[in-house]
Design a protein around this motif. Structure first.
Motif, PDB file in Angstrom:
ATOM      1  N   LYS A  18       0.748   8.013 -18.731  1.00  0.00           N
ATOM      2  CA  LYS A  18      -0.232   7.782 -18.101  1.00  0.00           C
ATOM      3  C   LYS A  18      -1.837   7.038 -18.162  1.00  0.00           C
ATOM      4  CE  LYS A  18      -2.872  10.314 -14.847  1.00  0.00           C
ATOM      5  NZ  LYS A  18      -2.754  11.787 -14.158  1.00  0.00           N
ATOM      6  N   TYR A  19      -2.080   7.176 -19.092  1.00  0.00           N
ATOM      7  CA  TYR A  19      -3.303   6.736 -19.394  1.00  0.00           C
ATOM      8  C   TYR A  19      -2.864   5.212 -20.511  1.00  0.00           C
ATOM      9  CZ  TYR A  19      -4.206  11.359 -18.781  1.00  0.00           C
ATOM     10  OH  TYR A  19      -4.969  12.445 -17.911  1.00  0.00           O
ATOM     11  N   PRO A  20      -3.789   3.971 -19.989  1.00  0.00           N
ATOM     12  CA  PRO A  20      -3.772   3.523 -20.807  1.00  0.00           C
ATOM     13  C   PRO A  20      -4.585   2.587 -21.702  1.00  0.00           C
ATOM     14  CG  PRO A  20      -4.297   2.760 -18.663  1.00  0.00           C
ATOM     15  CD  PRO A  20      -4.397   4.280 -18.749  1.00  0.00           C
ATOM     16  N   VAL A  21      -4.218   2.060 -22.280  1.00  0.00           N
ATOM     17  CA  VAL A  21      -5.405   1.603 -23.574  1.00  0.00           C
ATOM     18  C   VAL A  21      -6.372   0.939 -22.379  1.00  0.00           C
ATOM     19  CG1 VAL A  21      -5.498   0.283 -25.782  1.00  0.00           C
ATOM     20  CG2 VAL A  21      -3.532   1.348 -25.441  1.00  0.00           C
ATOM     21  N   VAL A  22      -7.570   1.667 -23.423  1.00  0.00           N
ATOM     22  CA  VAL A  22      -8.437   0.896 -22.624  1.00  0.00           C
ATOM     23  C   VAL A  22      -9.040  -0.456 -24.083  1.00  0.00           C
ATOM     24  CG1 VAL A  22     -11.015   0.965 -22.233  1.00  0.00           C
ATOM     25  CG2 VAL A  22      -9.641   2.486 -21.606  1.00  0.00           C
ATOM     26  N   PRO A  23      -9.315  -1.741 -23.189  1.00  0.00           N
ATOM     27  CA  PRO A  23      -9.658  -2.633 -24.214  1.00  0.00           C
ATOM     28  C   PRO A  23     -11.503  -2.712 -25.008  1.00  0.00           C
ATOM     29  CG  PRO A  23      -8.673  -3.765 -22.170  1.00  0.00           C
ATOM     30  CD  PRO A  23      -9.192  -2.407 -21.901  1.00  0.00           C
ATOM     31  N   GLN A  24     -11.216  -2.468 -25.952  1.00  0.00           N
ATOM     32  CA  GLN A  24     -12.918  -2.502 -26.620  1.00  0.00           C
ATOM     33  C   GLN A  24     -13.920  -4.596 -26.806  1.00  0.00           C
ATOM     34  OE1 GLN A  24     -13.697   0.438 -27.372  1.00  0.00           O
ATOM     35  NE2 GLN A  24     -12.202   1.188 -26.123  1.00  0.00           N
ATOM     36  N   THR A  25     -14.827  -4.235 -26.249  1.00  0.00           N
ATOM     37  CA  THR A  25     -15.507  -5.470 -26.011  1.00  0.00           C
ATOM     38  C   THR A  25     -15.735  -5.487 -27.826  1.00  0.00           C
ATOM     39  OG1 THR A  25     -17.344  -4.365 -25.596  1.00  0.00           O
ATOM     40  CG2 THR A  25     -16.595  -5.381 -23.783  1.00  0.00           C
ATOM     41  N   LYS A  26     -16.355  -4.931 -28.614  1.00  0.00           N
ATOM     42  CA  LYS A  26     -16.516  -4.965 -29.818  1.00  0.00           C
ATOM     43  C   LYS A  26     -15.983  -5.302 -30.755  1.00  0.00           C
ATOM     44  CE  LYS A  26     -21.136  -3.184 -28.882  1.00  0.00           C
ATOM     45  NZ  LYS A  26     -22.598  -2.005 -28.950  1.00  0.00           N
ATOM     46  N   THR A  27     -15.777  -5.594 -31.649  1.00  0.00           N
ATOM     47  CA  THR A  27     -14.457  -6.038 -32.813  1.00  0.00           C
ATOM     48  C   THR A  27     -14.424  -5.481 -33.724  1.00  0.00           C
ATOM     49  OG1 THR A  27     -15.026  -8.154 -32.866  1.00  0.00           O
ATOM     50  CG2 THR A  27     -13.940  -7.679 -34.759  1.00  0.00           C
ATOM     51  N   ASP A  28     -15.735  -4.322 -33.614  1.00  0.00           N
ATOM     52  CA  ASP A  28     -15.809  -3.179 -35.275  1.00  0.00           C
ATOM     53  C   ASP A  28     -15.192  -1.495 -34.276  1.00  0.00           C
ATOM     54  OD1 ASP A  28     -16.967  -4.021 -37.175  1.00  0.00           O
ATOM     55  OD2 ASP A  28     -19.191  -3.094 -36.775  1.00  0.00           O
ATOM     56  N   ASP A  29     -15.198  -1.835 -33.068  1.00  0.00           N
ATOM     57  CA  ASP A  29     -14.841  -0.876 -31.241  1.00  0.00           C
ATOM     58  C   ASP A  29     -13.453  -0.997 -32.220  1.00  0.00           C
ATOM     59  OD1 ASP A  29     -16.942   0.473 -31.677  1.00  0.00           O
ATOM     60  OD2 ASP A  29     -17.729  -0.451 -28.983  1.00  0.00           O
ATOM     61  N   ARG A  30     -13.143  -2.261 -31.411  1.00  0.00           N
ATOM     62  CA  ARG A  30     -11.647  -2.063 -32.196  1.00  0.00           C
ATOM     63  C   ARG A  30     -11.046  -1.870 -32.624  1.00  0.00           C
ATOM     64  NH1 ARG A  30     -11.812  -8.369 -29.914  1.00  0.00           N
ATOM     65  NH2 ARG A  30     -12.843  -8.374 -28.336  1.00  0.00           N
ATOM     66  N   LEU A  31     -11.103  -2.276 -34.120  1.00  0.00           N
ATOM     67  CA  LEU A  31     -10.978  -1.921 -35.497  1.00  0.00           C
ATOM     68  C   LEU A  31     -10.635  -0.578 -36.154  1.00  0.00           C
ATOM     69  CD1 LEU A  31     -12.849  -4.758 -37.485  1.00  0.00           C
ATOM     70  CD2 LEU A  31     -10.044  -4.804 -36.795  1.00  0.00           C
ATOM     71  N   GLU A  32     -11.932   0.616 -34.847  1.00  0.00           N
ATOM     72  CA  GLU A  32     -11.885   1.907 -35.557  1.00  0.00           C
ATOM     73  C   GLU A  32     -10.633   2.061 -34.402  1.00  0.00           C
ATOM     74  OE1 GLU A  32     -14.814   5.447 -34.795  1.00  0.00           O
ATOM     75  OE2 GLU A  32     -15.650   3.503 -33.492  1.00  0.00           O
ATOM     76  N   ARG A  33     -10.317   1.892 -33.317  1.00  0.00           N
ATOM     77  CA  ARG A  33      -9.595   2.498 -33.111  1.00  0.00           C
ATOM     78  C   ARG A  33      -7.779   2.271 -33.551  1.00  0.00           C
ATOM     79  NH1 ARG A  33     -11.319   6.293 -28.980  1.00  0.00           N
ATOM     80  NH2 ARG A  33     -13.462   5.156 -28.065  1.00  0.00           N
ATOM     81  N   LEU A  34      -7.942   0.673 -33.454  1.00  0.00           N
ATOM     82  CA  LEU A  34      -6.703   0.968 -34.601  1.00  0.00           C
ATOM     83  C   LEU A  34      -6.274   1.226 -36.089  1.00  0.00           C
ATOM     84  CD1 LEU A  34      -5.224  -1.256 -33.824  1.00  0.00           C
ATOM     85  CD2 LEU A  34      -5.753  -3.470 -35.264  1.00  0.00           C
ATOM     86  N   LEU A  35      -7.927   1.564 -36.378  1.00  0.00           N
ATOM     87  CA  LEU A  35      -7.482   2.467 -37.657  1.00  0.00           C
ATOM     88  C   LEU A  35      -7.313   3.601 -37.635  1.00  0.00           C
ATOM     89  CD1 LEU A  35      -7.923   2.440 -40.711  1.00  0.00           C
ATOM     90  CD2 LEU A  35     -10.006   3.125 -40.457  1.00  0.00           C
ATOM     91  N   ASP A  36      -7.853   4.625 -36.111  1.00  0.00           N
ATOM     92  CA  ASP A  36      -7.340   5.691 -35.548  1.00  0.00           C
ATOM     93  C   ASP A  36      -5.418   5.469 -35.245  1.00  0.00           C
ATOM     94  OD1 ASP A  36      -9.964   6.454 -35.719  1.00  0.00           O
ATOM     95  OD2 ASP A  36      -9.676   6.508 -33.759  1.00  0.00           O
ATOM     96  N   LEU A  37      -5.184   4.684 -34.898  1.00  0.00           N
ATOM     97  CA  LEU A  37      -3.292   4.610 -34.889  1.00  0.00           C
ATOM     98  C   LEU A  37      -3.269   4.288 -36.200  1.00  0.00           C
ATOM     99  CD1 LEU A  37      -3.921   1.670 -31.776  1.00  0.00           C
ATOM    100  CD2 LEU A  37      -3.867   4.230 -31.999  1.00  0.00           C
ATOM    101  N   PHE A  38      -3.658   3.474 -36.903  1.00  0.00           N
ATOM    102  CA  PHE A  38      -2.609   3.407 -38.485  1.00  0.00           C
ATOM    103  C   PHE A  38      -2.425   5.065 -38.884  1.00  0.00           C
ATOM    104  CE2 PHE A  38      -3.065  -0.731 -38.187  1.00  0.00           C
ATOM    105  CZ  PHE A  38      -1.184  -1.360 -38.855  1.00  0.00           C
ATOM    106  N   LYS A  39      -3.862   5.582 -38.886  1.00  0.00           N
ATOM    107  CA  LYS A  39      -3.585   6.871 -39.542  1.00  0.00           C
ATOM    108  C   LYS A  39      -2.717   7.552 -38.996  1.00  0.00           C
ATOM    109  CE  LYS A  39      -8.815   7.209 -40.662  1.00  0.00           C
ATOM    110  NZ  LYS A  39     -10.556   7.586 -40.558  1.00  0.00           N
ATOM    111  N   ILE A  40      -2.264   7.898 -37.459  1.00  0.00           N
ATOM    112  CA  ILE A  40      -1.280   9.188 -37.315  1.00  0.00           C
ATOM    113  C   ILE A  40       0.201   8.240 -37.783  1.00  0.00           C
ATOM    114  CG2 ILE A  40      -1.360   7.750 -34.636  1.00  0.00           C
ATOM    115  CD1 ILE A  40      -0.919  11.305 -35.881  1.00  0.00           C
ATOM    116  N   ILE A  41      -0.220   6.827 -37.401  1.00  0.00           N
ATOM    117  CA  ILE A  41       1.561   6.265 -38.136  1.00  0.00           C
ATOM    118  C   ILE A  41       1.501   7.168 -39.421  1.00  0.00           C
ATOM    119  CG2 ILE A  41       2.535   3.900 -38.497  1.00  0.00           C
ATOM    120  CD1 ILE A  41       1.261   2.924 -36.453  1.00  0.00           C
ATOM    121  N   TYR A  42       1.035   6.370 -40.057  1.00  0.00           N
ATOM    122  CA  TYR A  42       1.408   6.767 -41.729  1.00  0.00           C
ATOM    123  C   TYR A  42       1.065   7.792 -41.947  1.00  0.00           C
ATOM    124  CZ  TYR A  42       2.007   1.838 -42.822  1.00  0.00           C
ATOM    125  OH  TYR A  42       2.435   0.658 -43.510  1.00  0.00           O
TER     126      TYR A  42
END
Length: 141
Positions: free
Chosen positions: A63-87
């Motif tokens: 139901k909830y779409p991914v929200v784009p992040q304007t700052k690169t650091d924010d994008r990377l932080e979100r991506l890192l969280d996603l990798f933590k759950i994957i691994y």
């Protein structure tokens, strides 16, 4: 409603969408295992997800779409969280790779940059880096 209230509300909606992405990645390969469940619950606390929001996401996580992040650091932080759950189960499969690529693009990375970041991050999380790559990551000459 004050500007602060609007910001907090927007920030929380962003966190709910991010938690939904985390949950989607955790369940892509079936039910949550014990490690995934612990990590999902930790992210729920970190992102201030209420019990009601948690239950709603469990019932309808798409139901909830991914929200784009304007700052690169924010994008990377979100991506890192996603990798933590994957691994959390110590591996990444094809379905997870496809989904995290889609999320990376939705966060605001170009297709090319997303593929590059995912490739490098996968090497890091899987332990498939050599000494030179390791030193480069740590910025040690």
């Amino acid at each position: 409603m004050s500007i602060v209230d609007l910001y907090e509300s927007s920030k929380h909606r962003n966190n709910v969408a991010h938690f939904s992405a985390i949950f989607n990645l955790a369940i892509i390969d079936g039910d949550l295992n014990e490690d995934e469940e612990k990590l999902v619950n930790r992210f729920a606390r970190k992102l201030d997800i209420t019990e009601d929001e948690y239950e709603e996401i469990v019932e309808n996580s798409k139901k909830y779409p991914v929200v784009p992040q304007t700052k690169t650091d924010d994008r990377l932080e979100r991506l890192l969280d996603l990798f933590k759950i994957i691994y959390s189960d110590h591996e990444i499969d094809e379905a997870e790779l496809k989904l995290i690529l889609r999320y990376a693009i939705q966060l605001g990375f170009s297709q090319e940059k997303a593929e590059e970041i995912i490739s490098k991050t996968t090497k890091i999380f899987s332990g498939k880096i050599d000494l030179d790559q390791y030193k480069s990551i740590l910025s040690i000459l």
